[in-house]
Design an enzyme around this catalytic site. Structure first.
Site, PDB file in Angstrom:
ATOM      1  N   LEU A   1       0.874  -1.169   0.000  1.00 47.69           N
ATOM      2  CA  LEU A   1       0.000   0.000   0.000  1.00 47.69           C
ATOM      3  C   LEU A   1       0.912   1.219   0.000  1.00 47.69           C
ATOM      4  O   LEU A   1       1.967   1.218   0.641  1.00 47.69           O
ATOM      5  CB  LEU A   1      -0.900   0.022   1.247  1.00 47.69           C
ATOM      6  CG  LEU A   1      -2.004  -1.025   1.336  1.00 47.69           C
ATOM      7  CD1 LEU A   1      -2.734  -0.905   2.672  1.00 47.69           C
ATOM      8  CD2 LEU A   1      -2.992  -0.892   0.187  1.00 47.69           C
ATOM      9  N   ASP A   2       0.525   2.265  -0.701  1.00 47.03           N
ATOM     10  CA  ASP A   2       1.319   3.488  -0.721  1.00 47.03           C
ATOM     11  C   ASP A   2       1.498   4.019   0.696  1.00 47.03           C
ATOM     12  O   ASP A   2       0.702   3.715   1.598  1.00 47.03           O
ATOM     13  CB  ASP A   2       0.632   4.562  -1.572  1.00 47.03           C
ATOM     14  CG  ASP A   2       0.532   4.153  -3.033  1.00 47.03           C
ATOM     15  OD1 ASP A   2       1.333   3.310  -3.469  1.00 47.03           O
ATOM     16  OD2 ASP A   2      -0.358   4.680  -3.729  1.00 47.03           O
ATOM     17  N   LYS A   3       2.515   4.832   0.880  1.00 51.30           N
ATOM     18  CA  LYS A   3       2.834   5.353   2.208  1.00 51.30           C
ATOM     19  C   LYS A   3       1.651   6.066   2.850  1.00 51.30           C
ATOM     20  O   LYS A   3       1.405   5.934   4.050  1.00 51.30           O
ATOM     21  CB  LYS A   3       4.038   6.297   2.112  1.00 51.30           C
ATOM     22  CG  LYS A   3       4.545   6.798   3.456  1.00 51.30           C
ATOM     23  CD  LYS A   3       5.796   7.632   3.280  1.00 51.30           C
ATOM     24  CE  LYS A   3       6.329   8.113   4.629  1.00 51.30           C
ATOM     25  NZ  LYS A   3       7.580   8.916   4.489  1.00 51.30           N
TER      26      LYS A   3
ATOM     27  N   HIS B   1       0.450   2.492  -7.848  1.00 48.97           N
ATOM     28  CA  HIS B   1      -0.478   3.635  -7.733  1.00 48.97           C
ATOM     29  C   HIS B   1      -1.748   3.433  -8.578  1.00 48.97           C
ATOM     30  O   HIS B   1      -2.329   4.398  -9.071  1.00 48.97           O
ATOM     31  CB  HIS B   1       0.201   4.931  -8.175  1.00 48.97           C
ATOM     32  CG  HIS B   1       1.302   5.392  -7.274  1.00 48.97           C
ATOM     33  ND1 HIS B   1       1.259   5.294  -5.909  1.00 48.97           N
ATOM     34  CD2 HIS B   1       2.511   5.947  -7.571  1.00 48.97           C
ATOM     35  CE1 HIS B   1       2.379   5.787  -5.386  1.00 48.97           C
ATOM     36  NE2 HIS B   1       3.151   6.177  -6.366  1.00 48.97           N
TER      37      HIS B   1
END
Length: 232
Positions: free
Chosen positions: A102-104, A184
């Site tokens: 998962l993105d930051k 993303h």
């Protein structure tokens, strides 16, 4: 199995630290002090304790983590805190890694394991596992949002995404279901229809939903049913 390998797997320290721990007389096997960190033990039969605390050994570990914003989905990072850093000492030597990422700034369900075969079965594109997200967006949500996602969004670099689901849930919120996990991806799919994602949260993978009792940064082991459902 060597004693130091078992203790290292359960987070009791490095091999050098474990050697000193044993020499100090803090480690027992079946109630008897063991000063040899290289001694062979049977994790299923022998009772190993450190300072009177019984050591529980599991070869494979499967966790559900509520990933908070601000941490990275990695095993190590020179700048930011990682999801592994959120776990207590007992898991630090187990070689856990995130299943996918998962993105930051993205929150929600993240699976952690040290079982590479199981993890590959979840991330493999051939499995078409549905991943459910809730997004807060800026911009005008198009009336044909669902149709455009269902037809397969084409990203700005020419990448054709598999058909996905999307529906408006509020003035500035949408629900998205994808079967891929490209870089993303949800944010880029939203950008392709004129939306900017300001918050993104993953609520489920396949049949496994994030436990509502967990707070950001908390985790729990997967149940056997949850683990098996992701193996199908």
């Amino acid at each position: 199995m060597r004693l130091d390998k078992l203790l290292g797997h359960t987070g009791w320290g490095t091999r050098k630290e474990l050697k000193e721990l044993c020499k100090s007389g803090q480690v027992t096997i079946n109630g008897d002090i063991c000063r040899d960190s290289g001694r062979k033990v049977d994790p299923q039969e022998d009772v190993v304790s450190v300072g009177g605390q019984v050591v529980s050994y599991e070869e494979y570990i499967y966790l559900m983590l509520y990933k908070p914003a601000g941490v990275v989905s990695a095993t190590e990072d020179n700048v930011s805190k990682t999801v592994i850093d959120l776990l207590p000492r007992q898991y630090q030597g187990s070689r856990l890694f995130p299943v996918g990422r998962l993105d930051k700034d993205t929150t929600g369900l993240l699976l952690l394991t040290n079982d590479g075969t199981w993890a590959h079965g979840i991330t493999s594109p051939k499995k078409h596992r549905a991943k459910h997200y809730q997004a807060v967006v800026e911009g005008h949500i198009p009336a044909d949002l669902g149709e455009r996602f269902a037809s397969g969004i084409v990203l700005d670099d020419g990448l054709h995404c598999l058909p996905a689901e999307a529906r408006q849930t509020g003035d500035h919120t949408i629900a998205v279901v994808v079967e891929e996990g490209k870089f993303h991806q949800v944010k880029r799919m939203c950008a392709a229809v004129g939306l900017t994602v300001t918050k993104l949260h993953r609520s489920s993978i396949g049949q496994v939903a994030l436990d509502e009792r967990l707070q950001p940064g908390e985790f729990r082991p997967l149940t056997e049913d949850e683990r098996n459902s992701l193996s199908l």
